[in-house]
Design an enzyme around this catalytic site. Structure first.
Site, PDB file in Angstrom:
ATOM      1  N   SER A  87       2.483   2.190   2.172  1.00 24.24           N
ATOM      2  CA  SER A  87       1.926   3.481   2.595  1.00 24.24           C
ATOM      3  C   SER A  87       1.776   4.507   1.483  1.00 24.24           C
ATOM      4  O   SER A  87       1.253   5.596   1.741  1.00 24.24           O
ATOM      5  CB  SER A  87       2.775   4.071   3.726  1.00 24.24           C
ATOM      6  OG  SER A  87       2.518   3.377   4.930  1.00 24.24           O
ATOM      7  N   GLY A 332       6.511   3.564   0.586  1.00 26.33           N
ATOM      8  CA  GLY A 332       5.635   2.491   1.021  1.00 26.33           C
ATOM      9  C   GLY A 332       6.452   1.280   1.410  1.00 26.33           C
ATOM     10  O   GLY A 332       7.319   0.850   0.651  1.00 26.33           O
TER      11      GLY A 332
END
Length: 376
Positions: A87, A332
């Site tokens: 992410s 992420g």
């Protein structure tokens, strides 16, 4: 870590992994380097390997590794190793979107259906509240749209028991949006913060509709090439990682390591497909927060968290430290990989760290790492 409720992740929780333990630390200008909390995770066999790269406001660079990049060969983690950044992709997508806003090619308060391909726009307009969702609400995760990664079938096939059979399946953004729209929204648009990967999937489609080029092409043109991020790429449907790289591991039980390095990242798309390196992430966030990628008004908007009660800006979130400092960045998480980059608001002092597993780091470990980096 973040001050709000935990972010839904592009991962499953993993148990302990067996690994060898090695450690090395280097500095750019000398000085004493404290033992990294990441080394403890390797020593405790929580993750196979970990790496950390930081630069302080005086230009002192520190790089440390622990454990291995490959449990079969015992190769250590390298500074230039590529890995899936999950992410953190969202920060790049938000940057490109705000660049388009600065160029007046879109307005963040536009209804998003005006910047989508006709079929997707019609599908969203036909969904409850869909016609009222704005670009700003996608950027801040206040759209209320259901996250396609919360769908039971998708979660099973990408994170659970169905992973082995579905890891190489290609997913189109349209299909993933339809998966999301098959569920009722979490809330009316603009009424509350709820992290949703669907938001950034749609922003990737907005970028293509506005520019005529894919979000990956625009990211390369506007961010990757100007900053010379030689280790960063958008693989699309490519299942392998570019060289050099280590392996990525998940686990279904204690001591059972599963190599999940190869997978089709189209399941993440604009919400999380990017591949990068620690030096590239530091360079990107340093440039972004230092004002090299966005005009001042767009950068201020990116760091404005009022719409989310302090949880999230636009593609970045704040972490408030016990020494009364606030740092900004993104994490992420995707199968076999966890990474986070955080920096001071001016981008001068920052740290990126990663592990080659999809286990979210213990909150105490990350808190100690950040306190050591930014406070001590």
């Amino acid at each position: 870590m973040p001050t709000c409720s935990a972010f839904p992740r592009l991962t499953a929780t993993m148990a302990a992994l067996c690994c060898a333990v090695t450690a090395s630390v280097t500095t750019g200008r000398g000085g004493v380097v404290a033992r990294s909390p990441l080394q403890d995770l390797v020593s405790q066999r929580t993750v196979p390997g970990a790496a950390e790269l930081s630069q302080d406001a005086h230009g002192v660079v520190r790089f440390g590794t622990a454990g291995v990049a490959d449990v079969r060969t015992g190769r250590g983690i390298r500074l230039t190793d590529r890995f899936r950044a999950g992410s953190v992709t969202k920060t790049v997508i938000a940057t490109v979107t705000l660049q388009l806003a600065a160029e007046r090619r879109l307005n963040v308060d536009d209804p998003v259906i005006g910047h989508l391909p006709p079929a997707t726009a019609n599908a969203l307009a036909g969904a409850r509240y869909g016609r009222y969702v704005t670009v700003r609400q996608l950027l801040t995760h206040t759209s209320g749209l259901f996250s396609y990664t919360d769908d039971r079938g998708f979660h099973r096939d990408f994170f659970g028991r169905g992973f082995a059979a579905h890891r190489f399946v290609s997913h189109s953004p349209d299909t993933l949006v339809r998966t999301a729209l098959a569920h009722p929204p979490y809330a009316p648009p603009g009424t509350r913060y709820r992290y949703s990967n669907t938001d950034y999937l749609l922003l990737g489609m907005v970028i293509r509709q506005v520019t005529g080029r894919s979000y990956a092409a625009e990211a390369r043109r506007r961010v990757i090439a100007p900053l010379r991020l030689s280790g960063t790429s958008f693989p699309g449907t490519r299942a392998t990682l570019p060289s050099p790289h280590g392996r990525a591991y998940s686990a279904s039980g204690p001591g059972t390591a599963h190599d999940v390095t190869e997978l089709n990242p189209s399941a993440a798309g604009a919400a999380g497909e990017m591949v990068s390196t620690l030096p590239d992430l530091n360079r990107f966030f340093q440039a972004l927060l230092g004002g090299a990628l966005l005009p001042p008004s767009q950068l201020r908007a990116m760091l404005d968290t009022r719409a989310t009660g302090g949880c999230y800006g636009m593609g970045v979130f704040p972490v408030r430290l016990p020494c009364r400092r606030t740092v900004w960045g993104h994490n992420g998480e995707i199968n076999g990989s966890y990474v986070q980059t955080l920096a001071t608001a001016d981008g001068r002092h920052l740290v990126s760290y990663r592990v080659n597993s999809d286990s979210r780091l213990p909150q105490k470990t990350e808190a100690r790492l950040l306190r050591q980096e930014f406070c001590d």
